[in-house]
Design a protein around this motif. Structure first.
Motif, PDB file in Angstrom:
ATOM      1  N   ALA A   1      -3.307  -0.009  -4.891  1.00 15.88           N
ATOM      2  CA  ALA A   1      -4.446   0.828  -5.298  1.00 15.88           C
ATOM      3  C   ALA A   1      -4.285   1.366  -6.718  1.00 15.88           C
ATOM      4  CB  ALA A   1      -4.624   1.984  -4.317  1.00 15.88           C
ATOM      5  N   ASP A   2      -3.040   1.570  -7.135  1.00 18.30           N
ATOM      6  CA  ASP A   2      -2.796   2.162  -8.452  1.00 18.30           C
ATOM      7  C   ASP A   2      -2.638   1.128  -9.562  1.00 18.30           C
ATOM      8  OD1 ASP A   2      -2.770   4.635  -7.211  1.00 18.30           O
ATOM      9  OD2 ASP A   2      -0.579   4.658  -6.994  1.00 18.30           O
ATOM     10  N   ASN A   3      -2.149  -0.057  -9.209  1.00 19.88           N
ATOM     11  CA  ASN A   3      -1.717  -0.991 -10.253  1.00 19.88           C
ATOM     12  C   ASN A   3      -2.438  -2.330 -10.267  1.00 19.88           C
ATOM     13  OD1 ASN A   3       1.271   0.402  -9.269  1.00 19.88           O
ATOM     14  ND2 ASN A   3       0.600   0.632 -11.387  1.00 19.88           N
TER      15      ASN A   3
ATOM     16  N   ARG B   1       2.110  -0.073  -6.156  1.00 22.65           N
ATOM     17  CA  ARG B   1       1.095   0.294  -5.163  1.00 22.65           C
ATOM     18  C   ARG B   1      -0.198  -0.388  -5.582  1.00 22.65           C
ATOM     19  NH1 ARG B   1      -0.943   4.837  -4.419  1.00 22.65           N
ATOM     20  NH2 ARG B   1      -1.220   4.669  -2.165  1.00 22.65           N
TER      21      ARG B   1
ATOM     22  N   ASN C   1       0.838  -1.195   0.000  1.00 22.39           N
ATOM     23  CA  ASN C   1       0.000   0.000   0.000  1.00 22.39           C
ATOM     24  C   ASN C   1       0.875   1.248   0.000  1.00 22.39           C
ATOM     25  OD1 ASN C   1      -2.616  -1.251  -0.101  1.00 22.39           O
ATOM     26  ND2 ASN C   1      -2.216  -1.980   1.978  1.00 22.39           N
TER      27      ASN C   1
ATOM     28  N   HIS D   1      -6.204  -4.287 -10.063  1.00 23.81           N
ATOM     29  CA  HIS D   1      -7.660  -4.210 -10.074  1.00 23.81           C
ATOM     30  C   HIS D   1      -8.223  -5.581 -10.411  1.00 23.81           C
ATOM     31  CE1 HIS D   1      -7.542   0.175  -9.806  1.00 23.81           C
ATOM     32  NE2 HIS D   1      -6.603   0.147 -10.747  1.00 23.81           N
TER      33      HIS D   1
END
Length: 372
Positions: free
Chosen positions: A158-160, A156, A126, A162
């Motif tokens: 949250a960014d990479n 990260r 994170n 999904h």
């Protein structure tokens, strides 16, 4: 394959988390896909070792790992996996500012198998993207004589990530390829150091020798060594019309199907080679070569003796050829027990020498044919 073809490498991607619901397998899968094209063009094989599948218990070997004495099959299996690799990519999360305990345990099971190999890290997390796990791991791997490289990938979540998949991009995929590129360069540069801990090391006339059957990745170096070694033959026999000077890499590759080749490396460098094959009762030995700067150390005599010892049971004698003006070679072979044999099928400009195998009488020397 050209004479500048890279030596084959094996890169092991280690998934360092075993937690249910982990992201490690998805990130490892992305990394392997991102570097696949570059790996193929760089003669690099990328394998994956999932510590969840490896299933090592907490270190349970009674002997110190540096002894290499393993009582449990799970350790021997892990040892073979790590020893076969030339470099590592560790895919790791961060747990409480550190690396997963299962990764530390996997490191601790072994010692010599890790030495003189580069390691790269693909971390995820994170706030810190797993970088504090990497910092902790670097303290451990350097103690194991591994070399962490500068190129890394830090994701990260949250960014990479999904839907449990890495959201790739040109920049991110480029970073993965940069990791593989730097890892490969360092792995090749460290090969001479790794040779010193090679389990195939053999006792020879000089230290640091390893001997094994030739592989496709050896052939480019072998071609260069062959041409260097036959310069003196060309001078002694006043001709450039010698097969070892004419051959191409394709010719050497084809010869692997009809000859057994052995290569000798000294601290990782190819310094000698020989080939042999059976022809009815004769064990034909050819292309015995030693790098010019290594000559005089006994490597040639030692390698010739080794090749003779590989003769199959149905053969009665060893035979070889050299140039008719190669007086130093003829004297060397005669000291090794060979005698000149006159036959009508000896190639022009050459002489044939033969000697019975140690368990055969002198009269067993026949008239086999072959090309040195």
């Amino acid at each position: 394959m050209s004479s500048n073809s890279p030596v084959n490498l094996r890169v092991l991607v280690i998934i360092a988390s075993t937690r249910p619901g982990r992201l490690g397998p998805a990130i490892a899968d992305w990394f392997v896909r991102a570097v696949r094209s570059d790996a193929g063009s760089d003669a690099t094989t990328v394998d994956v070792a999932d510590l969840a599948d490896i299933a090592l218990p907490l270190l349970d070997e009674p002997e110190h790992p540096a002894s290499g004495s393993y009582q449990h099959e799970h350790t021997r299996r892990w040892s073979r996996t790590v020893a076969a690799a030339d470099a590592f990519v560790v895919v790791t999360p961060e747990y409480n500012f550190g690396m997963p305990a299962v990764l530390k345990n996997a490191f601790d099971f072994l010692y010599h198998e890790w030495a003189w190999k580069p390691v790269a890290f693909v971390s995820y997390g994170n706030t810190s993207a797993g970088t504090r796990s990497v910092q902790m791991a670097k303290q451990v791997v350097t103690t194991l004589r591994m070399m962490p490289i500068g190129a890394t990938v830090a994701l990260r979540i949250a960014d990479n990530v999904h839907d449990d998949r890495v959201t790739g991009s040109a920049a991110l995929d480029g970073a993965a390829r940069a990791v593989l590129g730097e890892l490969s360069r360092v792995a090749r540069a460290l090969r001479p150091l790794r040779a010193g801990t090679d389990p195939t090391a053999v006792a020879g006339p000089v230290p640091g020798l390893t001997l094994g059957e030739a592989r496709p990745g050896d052939l480019a170096e072998l071609l260069v060594l062959q041409r260097c070694c036959w310069v003196q033959e060309a001078i002694a026999n006043d001709t450039l019309d010698l097969a070892p000077l004419r051959e191409t890499l394709g010719d050497l590759t084809a010869s692997l199907t009809t000859w057994r080749w052995w290569c000798v490396r000294r601290d990782g460098r190819l310094v000698a080679a020989v080939r042999a094959r059976a022809d009815e009762r004769a064990w034909l030995i050819g292309r015995l070569m030693v790098a010019p700067d290594q000559a005089g150390n006994g490597i040639g005599s030692w390698l010739l003796s080794y090749a003779e010892g590989q003769a199959p049971a149905q053969t009665t004698h060893c035979t070889l050829f050299t140039g008719h003006r190669s007086t130093s070679n003829i004297s060397r072979y005669e000291r090794a027990g060979y005698t000149l044999v006159t036959t009508a099928d000896t190639p022009p400009g050459s002489v044939r020498l033969a000697k019975p195998r140690a368990d055969q009488p002198t009269s067993a020397v026949g008239h086999g044919v072959g090309v040195g």
